[in-house]
Design an enzyme around this catalytic site. Structure first.
Site, short mmCIF file in Angstrom:
data_model
loop_
_atom_site.label_atom_id
_atom_site.label_comp_id
_atom_site.label_asym_id
_atom_site.label_seq_id
_atom_site.Cartn_x
_atom_site.Cartn_y
_atom_site.Cartn_z
N GLN A 27 70.25 -59.86 53.41
CA GLN A 27 71.53 -59.92 53.58
C GLN A 27 71.92 -59.72 52.00
O GLN A 27 72.86 -58.62 51.82
CB GLN A 27 72.11 -61.15 54.12
CG GLN A 27 72.08 -61.10 55.70
CD GLN A 27 73.00 -59.99 56.46
OE1 GLN A 27 73.78 -59.26 55.92
NE2 GLN A 27 72.58 -59.79 57.87
N ARG A 47 67.73 -67.60 41.11
CA ARG A 47 67.17 -68.72 40.31
C ARG A 47 65.98 -68.25 39.07
O ARG A 47 65.71 -67.02 39.37
CB ARG A 47 66.24 -69.68 41.27
CG ARG A 47 65.22 -69.20 41.95
CD ARG A 47 64.38 -70.02 42.79
NE ARG A 47 63.49 -69.51 43.74
CZ ARG A 47 62.50 -68.77 43.20
NH1 ARG A 47 61.79 -68.87 41.97
NH2 ARG A 47 61.56 -68.19 44.39
N SER A 50 62.82 -65.99 39.75
CA SER A 50 62.93 -65.33 41.44
C SER A 50 62.05 -64.10 41.54
O SER A 50 62.03 -63.23 40.39
CB SER A 50 64.06 -65.09 41.63
OG SER A 50 64.09 -64.43 42.86
N ASP A 82 69.41 -70.89 54.95
CA ASP A 82 70.27 -71.91 55.23
C ASP A 82 69.77 -73.20 54.55
O ASP A 82 70.43 -74.22 54.46
CB ASP A 82 70.30 -72.04 56.82
CG ASP A 82 71.13 -70.98 57.35
OD1 ASP A 82 71.92 -70.46 56.95
OD2 ASP A 82 70.97 -70.62 58.69
N HIS A 107 76.86 -66.98 57.64
CA HIS A 107 76.54 -67.67 58.61
C HIS A 107 77.24 -69.06 58.44
O HIS A 107 77.10 -69.60 57.22
CB HIS A 107 75.08 -67.79 58.73
CG HIS A 107 74.51 -68.70 59.90
ND1 HIS A 107 74.79 -68.55 61.14
CD2 HIS A 107 73.62 -69.37 59.90
CE1 HIS A 107 74.39 -69.39 61.99
NE2 HIS A 107 73.44 -70.01 61.32
N GLU A 194 69.61 -66.10 68.99
CA GLU A 194 68.50 -66.10 68.16
C GLU A 194 67.02 -66.78 68.70
O GLU A 194 66.09 -66.25 69.02
CB GLU A 194 68.41 -66.84 66.73
CG GLU A 194 69.22 -65.81 65.64
CD GLU A 194 69.54 -66.57 64.36
OE1 GLU A 194 69.89 -65.91 63.40
OE2 GLU A 194 69.18 -67.64 64.51
N GLU A 230 56.96 -49.97 73.85
CA GLU A 230 58.07 -49.53 74.69
C GLU A 230 59.50 -50.33 74.80
O GLU A 230 60.20 -49.88 75.25
CB GLU A 230 57.70 -49.20 76.11
CG GLU A 230 56.66 -48.06 76.01
CD GLU A 230 56.40 -47.48 77.47
OE1 GLU A 230 57.13 -47.40 78.35
OE2 GLU A 230 55.13 -47.07 77.77
N SER A 251 62.99 -44.62 85.63
CA SER A 251 62.69 -44.01 87.12
C SER A 251 63.34 -45.25 88.17
O SER A 251 63.37 -45.99 87.81
CB SER A 251 61.31 -44.05 87.36
OG SER A 251 60.51 -45.17 87.28
#
Length: 338
Positions: A27, A47, A50, A82, A107, A194, A230, A251
């Site tokens: 994100q 940080r 990183s 989180d 979030h 999720e 698939e 089908s």
């Protein structure tokens, strides 16, 4: 249900504001690049040391240490995992907050479950894209957008929703629509989706199908194609037109099997477990367990990750995807860049 589109949102609501995107994962990569391309003054907060710093700099983004970025910015978007947000907030974000700043989330986990408790003199809001960050970026580049959710937990300035909406427009969300919700509703439905369907449900359903065929003596490659590869073809049809379009396209034999066999696999016992999962999300059990797992060093989590990555279906999938080089050519995720 209130939905906002580009025509409803003034870009001036974010004009002159400095935005710090904290984190450069899926994100963070999308938000920072989209904001920059929309003309917003943005910096990425990371940080020291990183591994993402080089990626952000090579993308042409301004990069600062987390605390420096929080102090510099008027709007701070928290896009680190989180389980790390509470600690980083106390250490690097809270000391730099000023009257009227906006603290934003993609979030609601840390606000809803009380891991972060901001002061009353700042706006607290959420713009949550309903898709992975790499999709948010790809859709923006194509001139489209991923729908977003809007929520406001504290409106200190009287303009919390306006600033969040302008942010959502800048990352492309208003092209598809920004839907009004609450931190509670977003958090609980997101975690449930999720766990029971999108990640937990789908992957374990595919794995169980793969294992059933292989254990019955069928070639792993055939099992992979039928139960995993698939899946995208079916989901694409559902994405375009719901179950009805999918059943129109497959089908009659497949549609009949859908009706008579589907309820045997996903029967009342599965729905009963889903209700229990939802209860554990609502009462905070899942959040507590997840935070405790991180405090204990993530041993169980890392063991499950290792076991899953070593499954036969991963090797089979690598082999079959190598037969279709266009998949890699057009992939959303390049670990070296985003």
């Amino acid at each position: 249900m209130k939905v906002y589109y580009e025509k409803d949102i003034e870009e001036s609501w974010l004009s002159g504001k400095k935005v710090a995107v904290i984190g450069y994962g899926s994100q963070g990569f999308a938000h920072s690049n989209n904001l920059r391309d929309s003309g917003v003054q943005v910096a990425v907060g990371l940080r020291k040391g990183s591994s993402s710093r080089k990626k952000a700099e090579e993308a042409g983004l301004k990069v600062m240490d987390t605390a420096e970025a929080a102090k510099w910015a008027d709007v701070i978007m928290m896009l680190i995992p989180d389980h790390l947000q509470g600690e980083i907030y106390k250490k690097d974000i809270e000391p730099g907050l000023k009257d009227g700043d906006a603290l934003m989330f993609a979030h609601g986990f840390n606000i809803h479950f009380g891991q972060i408790k901001p002061p009353g003199n700042i706006d607290v809001s959420m713009i949550a894209p309903k898709g992975p960050g790499h999709t948010v970026r790809r859709q923006y580049e194509l001139g489209y957008g991923v729908p977003c959710l809007l929520a406001v937990a504290n409106d200190a300035t009287g303009k919390a929703a306006q600033r969040a909406l302008a942010y959502g427009k800048a990352i492309g969300g208003a092209k598809a629509g920004i839907i009004e919700t609450t931190f509670k509703e977003e958090t609980e439905t997101d975690l449930f989706g999720e766990q029971s369907v999108l990640c937990g449900g789908v992957t374990h359903l595919m794995q169980a199908g793969f294992e059933t065929l292989v254990e019955a003596g069928y070639a792993p490659e055939m099992a992979y194609f039928e139960c995993i590869h698939e899946m995208k073809l079916i989901v694409d049809l559902i994405y375009e037109g719901g179950f009805g379009l999918m059943r129109y396209s497959v089908s009659d034999t497949a549609e009949y099997g859908d009706y008579v066999s589907g309820p045997r696999v996903i029967g009342p016992s599965v729905k009963s477990e889903m209700k229990q999962i939802l209860k554990e999300i609502q009462d905070g059990t899942f959040a507590e367990n997840w935070m405790n797992e991180n405090k204990a060093g993530r041993k169980k989590f890392l063991a499950m990750r290792k076991e899953s990555s070593g499954h036969q279906l991963e090797d089979v999938g690598d082999k079959l995807r190598s037969m279709m080089p266009w998949i890699a050519k057009n992939r959303l995720v390049d670990k070296n860049k985003n």
